[in-house]
Design a protein around this motif. Structure first.
Motif, PDB file in Angstrom:
ATOM      1  N   GLU A 207       0.871  -1.170   0.000  1.00 32.45           N
ATOM      2  CA  GLU A 207       0.000   0.000   0.000  1.00 32.45           C
ATOM      3  C   GLU A 207       0.902   1.211   0.000  1.00 32.45           C
ATOM      4  O   GLU A 207       1.918   1.244   0.690  1.00 32.45           O
ATOM      5  N   GLY A 208       0.546   2.209  -0.765  1.00 34.15           N
ATOM      6  CA  GLY A 208       1.396   3.392  -0.842  1.00 34.15           C
ATOM      7  C   GLY A 208       1.405   3.943  -2.254  1.00 34.15           C
ATOM      8  O   GLY A 208       0.365   3.950  -2.930  1.00 34.15           O
ATOM      9  N   THR A 209       2.577   4.370  -2.718  1.00 35.30           N
ATOM     10  CA  THR A 209       2.696   5.011  -4.022  1.00 35.30           C
ATOM     11  C   THR A 209       3.692   4.260  -4.890  1.00 35.30           C
ATOM     12  O   THR A 209       4.743   3.836  -4.414  1.00 35.30           O
ATOM     13  N   ARG A 210       3.349   4.091  -6.146  1.00 35.97           N
ATOM     14  CA  ARG A 210       4.229   3.441  -7.119  1.00 35.97           C
ATOM     15  C   ARG A 210       4.371   4.382  -8.318  1.00 35.97           C
ATOM     16  O   ARG A 210       3.377   4.911  -8.821  1.00 35.97           O
ATOM     17  N   THR A 211       5.594   4.587  -8.766  1.00 36.26           N
ATOM     18  CA  THR A 211       5.864   5.442  -9.926  1.00 36.26           C
ATOM     19  C   THR A 211       6.219   4.576 -11.124  1.00 36.26           C
ATOM     20  O   THR A 211       6.986   3.622 -10.997  1.00 36.26           O
ATOM     21  N   LEU A 212       5.664   4.945 -12.288  1.00 43.19           N
ATOM     22  CA  LEU A 212       5.826   4.118 -13.478  1.00 43.19           C
ATOM     23  C   LEU A 212       6.085   5.006 -14.690  1.00 43.19           C
ATOM     24  O   LEU A 212       5.356   5.968 -14.934  1.00 43.19           O
ATOM     25  N   ALA A 213       7.137   4.670 -15.449  1.00 45.46           N
ATOM     26  CA  ALA A 213       7.410   5.366 -16.717  1.00 45.46           C
ATOM     27  C   ALA A 213       6.558   4.742 -17.817  1.00 45.46           C
ATOM     28  O   ALA A 213       6.591   3.530 -18.022  1.00 45.46           O
ATOM     29  N   LEU A 214       5.791   5.573 -18.528  1.00 45.38           N
ATOM     30  CA  LEU A 214       4.909   5.095 -19.584  1.00 45.38           C
ATOM     31  C   LEU A 214       5.601   5.204 -20.944  1.00 45.38           C
ATOM     32  O   LEU A 214       6.502   6.027 -21.131  1.00 45.38           O
ATOM     33  N   PRO A 215       5.177   4.392 -21.913  1.00 42.98           N
ATOM     34  CA  PRO A 215       5.807   4.427 -23.243  1.00 42.98           C
ATOM     35  C   PRO A 215       5.753   5.780 -23.923  1.00 42.98           C
ATOM     36  O   PRO A 215       6.625   6.101 -24.736  1.00 42.98           O
TER      37      PRO A 215
ATOM     38  N   GLU B 135       1.971   8.298 -11.514  1.00 43.13           N
ATOM     39  CA  GLU B 135       2.070   8.038 -10.070  1.00 43.13           C
ATOM     40  C   GLU B 135       0.781   7.355  -9.626  1.00 43.13           C
ATOM     41  O   GLU B 135      -0.316   7.888  -9.808  1.00 43.13           O
ATOM     42  N   LEU B 136       0.923   6.162  -9.075  1.00 43.17           N
ATOM     43  CA  LEU B 136      -0.235   5.374  -8.657  1.00 43.17           C
ATOM     44  C   LEU B 136      -0.304   5.351  -7.134  1.00 43.17           C
ATOM     45  O   LEU B 136       0.611   4.831  -6.476  1.00 43.17           O
ATOM     46  N   ARG B 137      -1.356   5.939  -6.567  1.00 47.46           N
ATOM     47  CA  ARG B 137      -1.591   5.823  -5.127  1.00 47.46           C
ATOM     48  C   ARG B 137      -2.504   4.623  -4.912  1.00 47.46           C
ATOM     49  O   ARG B 137      -3.627   4.572  -5.428  1.00 47.46           O
ATOM     50  N   VAL B 138      -2.022   3.659  -4.150  1.00 47.66           N
ATOM     51  CA  VAL B 138      -2.664   2.353  -4.057  1.00 47.66           C
ATOM     52  C   VAL B 138      -3.314   2.184  -2.694  1.00 47.66           C
ATOM     53  O   VAL B 138      -2.707   2.476  -1.663  1.00 47.66           O
ATOM     54  N   SER B 139      -4.549   1.712  -2.689  1.00 48.48           N
ATOM     55  CA  SER B 139      -5.213   1.306  -1.449  1.00 48.48           C
ATOM     56  C   SER B 139      -5.867  -0.045  -1.680  1.00 48.48           C
ATOM     57  O   SER B 139      -6.403  -0.316  -2.759  1.00 48.48           O
TER      58      SER B 139
END
Length: 594
Positions: free
Chosen positions: A266-274, A280-284
């Protein structure tokens, strides 16, 4: 045509089949299972069912099965019948027995929770054969491969996910009565059907729970882009579907599925897109009724235009020259490639030997060959006479906007130097600097790392033990590299052994093993007996991340000390009794390392 099993003659194989048949023609399913058991080199006179302590009793399978098994247990009363649920690997998850005598007999043959009853370890048996064949089976008496199991009659049925139709495990009935196999099988199929129906009902409840959390996220004051998913359902609102399309969407969904499968995250995940943007994904987590229904993501998009199109989702561009097609590897390569193309500062984290340097060189060669690639090592000491020139050199390299600068092994920097580096780089104008790529080993970095927020994108390069599907491709690649004539190959037994190794040295260690094997003066086929001691770790237990690190440290120590257990224990700061106990736990056999 079946190949001759190791250590067995054709006469011995025929004798085993005769014992199965007992004067009659063996059923094809049983004969095929016995042949597999022989090829696995299972010993009929010695029962060895590995044990694992880490049982997953919070899966959809166990949650669905336990109420059904409890009700059946009451119906069977004092009948000498045992009911069991296993996972897809043959690990017994739960067992119900209402007859004391049968409990004792089952315990005597290790048919108890935690033990693995796949064909690979136990030979022909109800559980293992049902899982291996994918069919409902009855295995009665002498049809069992292991002599210790021949007093039992078993009926087992594979359990499939009602939506995805993937194998979840098996339901097994075991008794000592000489009963009709048809009656046992009818009961087993009925119970397995009830369990699959309960799994379907649980899935429906999970979907309703996830939908409720998704709607709450969408109806908040500032909802933004919202995504919710589990293994069976994907939901997204209009803001997300309008903002993210095509390859960006596929990459986003792949990452979200991986995060949703990690029940602890749980928290935040950062992802580089094509496209060059960064998500930035805030996950719950969606948790209802003490179970995990999936994950809800609030998505924020940022970034700057890319220099050229990025690779397709989940994959890499042709021509990179990188080996491997497993999902963790493809995702890390794709994320790193997208970050390089967008001009972002990149942090590559991964264990020693995973291929961080190889990945950087491949991406630079493919996409930025015209720009200089400079590599900077940590300074040789903390003395001002070493640190100050090092910082000046880094500054000079960053002053050239066209350059790509690799700052290697930043985990080796002291806390003081890490803070100085952060202060020096944080104030720089990114649009007027070269592109920085930092590499590190994640286990060496403290949680409050001063450099944590310095890079725009962080990508983990997976260890080799998380890429077992890539090992065959890597073996072929290294064999061709060190024997260009192409005359070497690897037997299936040797390959299976290599795929089961923990590989603490990762790809670098595998390359070293294959290089030494390819340079042998004779023999074109690499067999299991040719493999070096470092490949012979026999643990079948599921390990936590800390346990895996501990196992690898012991294995490296033994290899460095020529299998001297006492000196290895001294190096690690533990007693000899402790290291022997841990070696038994992790399946490290001293004699195989000699």
């Amino acid at each position: 045509m079946h190949r001759r099993p190791p250590g067995s003659s054709l006469t011995a194989v025929r004798d085993l089949y005769r014992e199965v048949a007992r004067g009659a023609t063996a059923r094809p399913l049983v004969a095929a299972s016995w042949q597999r058991s022989i090829e696995h080199d299972v010993k009929p006179g010695r029962l060895e069912a590995p044990y694992t302590e880490n049982l997953n009793l919070d899966s959809p399978l166990t949650r669905a099965a336990l109420p059904v098994l409890n009700a059946l247990h009451e119906q069977l009363a004092d009948d000498p019948v045992s009911t069991m649920i296993t996972d897809r690997n043959g690990v017994v998850l739960t067992r119900r027995v209402s007859h004391d005598g049968l409990t004792t007999r089952l315990n005597s043959v290790q048919l108890a929770p935690g033990h693995v009853f796949s064909e690979r370890y136990v030979g022909t048996n109800g559980i293992g054969t049902a899982l291996a064949s994918g069919h409902s089976v009855t295995i009665a008496g002498a049809e069992h491969y292991a002599e210790a199991l021949r007093a039992f009659h078993c009926a087992a049925v594979p359990i499939l996910h009602p939506i995805r139709r993937t194998l979840l495990g098996a339901f097994n009935l075991t008794t000592t009565r000489q009963e009709s196999g048809g009656m046992l099988m009818a009961l087993a199929r009925s119970v397995a059907g009830q369990i699959e129906a309960e799994i379907a009902a649980l899935a429906s409840r999970r979907e309703r729970a996830l939908f409720q959390d998704y709607m709450e996220a969408c109806s908040s004051v500032r909802p933004g882009a919202v995504l919710a998913l589990n293994r069976d359902v994907v939901m997204m609102n209009e803001q997300l579907s309008a903002a993210v399309t095509g390859p960006d969407l596929y990459t986003l969904l792949d990452c979200a599925r991986e995060v949703a499968d990690d029940l602890r995250f749980e928290g935040t995940r950062t992802l580089a897109l094509p496209s060059g943007r960064v998500a930035e994904l805030r996950v719950s987590r969606s948790r209802r009724e003490e179970s995990d229904a999936g994950a809800v993501f609030r998505v924020r998009l940022a970034g700057r235009p890319q220099r050229e199109p990025a690779p397709a989702a989940g994959g890499t561009r042709p021509g990179l020259g990188l080996v491997g097609t497993s999902e963790p590897w493809r995702r890390s390569v794709g994320d790193a490639e997208a970050a390089l193309l967008s001009g972002a500062w990149l942090h590559l984290a991964g264990e020693a030997g995973v291929g961080k340097g190889t990945l950087v060189k491949a991406l630079h060669r493919r996409h930025a060959a015209g720009a200089p690639l400079a590599t900077l090592e940590p300074p040789p000491s903390e003395a001002p006479s070493a640190v100050e020139p090092w910082l000046r050199d880094l500054g000079d390299l960053l002053d050239r906007p066209s350059d790509v600068i690799v700052l290697r092994d930043v985990h080796l920097l002291s806390d003081r130097l890490r803070r100085r580096l952060r202060d020096a780089l944080a104030s720089r104008d990114r649009s007027a600097t070269g592109q920085l790529i930092m590499t590190s080993q994640p286990s060496m970095v403290a949680p409050d790392d001063p450099l944590e927020d310095l890079c725009d994108v962080s990508v983990e390069v997976p260890p080799l033990r998380r890429r077992p599907g890539d090992i065959e491709q890597l073996v072929r690649f290294f064999l061709l590299k060190y024997r260009p004539s192409g005359e070497s190959s690897c037997s299936s037994e040797a390959l299976a052994t290599l795929q089961g190794c923990p590989w603490p040295g990762n790809v670098r260690q595998l390359e070293s093993v294959i290089r030494d094997l390819a340079r042998r003066p004779s023999g074109r086929i690499i067999r299991a007996e040719h493999l070096p001691p470092e490949c012979r770790v026999s643990s079948h237990k599921a390990l936590t991340a800390i346990e895996a690190l501990e196992r690898d440290a012991i294995l490296r120590g033994l290899l460095n000390r020529n299998s001297n257990v006492q000196r290895t224990a001294q190096d690690l700061g533990i007693s000899r009794a402790t290291i022997y106990r841990k070696m038994r736990r992790y399946g490290i056999v001293p004699s195989s390392l000699a």
